[in-house]
Design a protein around this motif. Sequence first.
Motif, short mmCIF file in Angstrom:
data_model
loop_
_atom_site.label_atom_id
_atom_site.label_comp_id
_atom_site.label_asym_id
_atom_site.label_seq_id
_atom_site.Cartn_x
_atom_site.Cartn_y
_atom_site.Cartn_z
N ALA A 14 -34.09 -13.30 22.18
CA ALA A 14 -34.57 -12.11 22.25
C ALA A 14 -34.91 -12.03 23.86
N CYS A 15 -34.49 -11.12 24.44
CA CYS A 15 -34.84 -10.68 25.73
C CYS A 15 -35.37 -8.83 25.85
N ASP A 16 -36.00 -9.12 27.19
CA ASP A 16 -36.63 -7.76 27.55
C ASP A 16 -35.61 -6.93 28.22
N ARG A 17 -35.19 -5.93 27.70
CA ARG A 17 -33.84 -5.22 28.12
C ARG A 17 -34.10 -4.61 29.52
N ARG A 18 -35.41 -3.86 29.87
CA ARG A 18 -35.53 -3.75 31.27
C ARG A 18 -35.71 -4.90 32.06
N LYS A 19 -36.12 -6.02 32.16
CA LYS A 19 -36.04 -7.18 32.73
C LYS A 19 -34.81 -7.67 33.10
N LEU A 20 -34.09 -7.79 32.10
CA LEU A 20 -32.69 -8.54 32.11
C LEU A 20 -32.00 -7.39 32.88
N ALA A 21 -32.04 -6.10 32.50
CA ALA A 21 -31.23 -5.29 33.22
C ALA A 21 -31.58 -5.06 34.93
N GLY A 44 -29.41 -22.15 27.82
CA GLY A 44 -29.11 -21.42 29.31
C GLY A 44 -29.65 -20.04 29.00
N MET A 45 -29.22 -19.37 27.78
CA MET A 45 -29.74 -17.81 27.69
C MET A 45 -30.98 -17.73 27.61
N ARG A 46 -31.70 -18.52 27.00
CA ARG A 46 -33.25 -18.59 26.85
C ARG A 46 -33.90 -18.73 28.25
N ALA A 47 -33.50 -19.53 28.94
CA ALA A 47 -34.11 -20.04 30.71
C ALA A 47 -33.71 -18.56 31.36
N ILE A 48 -32.25 -17.84 31.06
CA ILE A 48 -32.42 -16.72 31.81
C ILE A 48 -33.24 -15.66 31.40
N SER A 49 -33.51 -15.62 30.25
CA SER A 49 -34.60 -14.59 29.67
C SER A 49 -35.87 -14.80 30.37
N LYS A 50 -36.40 -16.16 30.36
CA LYS A 50 -37.78 -16.70 30.99
C LYS A 50 -37.63 -16.10 32.54
#
Length: 567
Positions: A145-152, A185-191
Amino acid sequence: MKMPEPAVLPHFKPADYVDILAQIHEELESCPLDEKSCLYLLQFQVFRGLGEAKLSRRSLQSAWEKASTIHEKLIFGAWLKYEKKGEEAISDLLSSCGKCSQEFRLLDFVSQASTGSHDMSYDEESDEFRGSAVVHFRIRDDMIACDRRKLAALSTPLYAMLNGGFRESYLEVIDMSRNGISPIGMRAISKFSLSGRLPYLSADAILEMLDFANKFCCKGLKDACERKLASFVSSRQDAIDFMECALELGCSILAASCLQVLLNELPECLNDEQVVRIFSSANKQQRLTMVGNASFSLYCLLSEVSMSTNPTSDVTLSFLEKLVESASDSRQKQLALHQLACTRFLRKDYAEAEPLFSAAFSAGHLYSVVGLARLTSLRGNKHFALKLLDSVMSSRWPLGWMYQERALYLDGDSKLENLNKATELDPTLTYPYMFRAAFLMKRQSVEAALMEINRILGFKLVLECLELRFCCYLALEDYRAALCDVQAILTLAPDYRMIGGRVAAKQLRMLVLENVEQSTTADCWMQLYDRWSSVDDIGSLSVIYQMLESDTSKGVLYFRQSLLLLR
């Protein structure tokens, strides 16, 4: 003894040393800060051509002090460390007093490299996101799960994907299984998108994230991954592995960190084929990633180290070819072309050497005419070699090396006249003294030959001249004097080979020693006192060499030897 021709020196040798040094000084007074290191490098090359070791090292020190970029700092720092090889113990001693030479220390790239805000800026009120606030990325059997705004906000491509006209803008679950990123890796990118900081991860996981950041143009994430990976570089193999990744992805901070580790191991690392391949195969863009605008300085250092090890090797050739590619102004091109031509000449690649000498000469490097004259002579046309030199000498005030070179293509009295003129204009040239001494020995005038060779040994210590004098003393059956010279030779070069490289100097010493009465320790101290008092450096070095072979206390002897070698 057959006198070998003087070498074609691979140095920057301007026609007027006073003029070029004055030019450099004037340019240093007015040039921008980012040009000073290159000018000090040129000054180093001028002093190197003059044989002024202390002044050339001082120029290197100035280049390091005035370096305007991290890349220049690490290159000139590594160069100074290479020049001071063997002085690490002194550096360790000084560090205990808080006075360690800074060029011996590794640079902290992570803290010194500039940081900037790489995140996208958007107005949270005006920017409406079409999809849900949370987006899930499926990677095989895992859902992240990722925050759409933060990732964008990490990059324009991600913003377009998550809030643009793409299908993913409306999806709550996006499949990322084929993008080379693992769930970790994807979890780390989300964080990272939430906190701006990387969690502690393995190097492999961070490499995945770096690849993701490069693929989706996430500059902030890429910068953070580079810095984290830079802290993992601690060995040569680490540097080799990460350098390949850094050059492929254009990671300048990581590449610089790897470069520092490799240069810190000069000259040993140039025995590693992987290291050589990195430097010799780098294209223009990769060199820009690795050293910024300091490519010429880097290949100057690498070619200098490689030439001192083996001037005819393929490694030396590849570095010099890169040096030519990196040269930007006329003086850099003169040096690079001339050095590459000299290596080609030593390898007997005469067809390739000629256009390089010609290009260096056309660019303004007058000394390169020596290479052209040698090549012409090798083809059996000594007359044209003379014409080449005469055309240069008629266009300006002749120099000593011009007469020395001209003498190679003459015989009899004309040869001696030119060599005498060479000595008159430049007394530091060794070949004329050696030729005249050998010529006199052939005529059985050994005493006259001894006087001739003593003329240069009175102010310049040259191994070949000591060897020639050793032969004179053997002819006179003055074995004690011959022993003195061979022991001085062994002090300066323990592995030196004499008589055209056929016999080790140590063997000749043992043979001469059989004909000399052995001195007691007391006799040696008296001899050292006499020679030291009369400023007989060669004699002093010889006595100290002999004493060091006995059980005498060696500390004070090494100290006296160091004083002599410094002088």
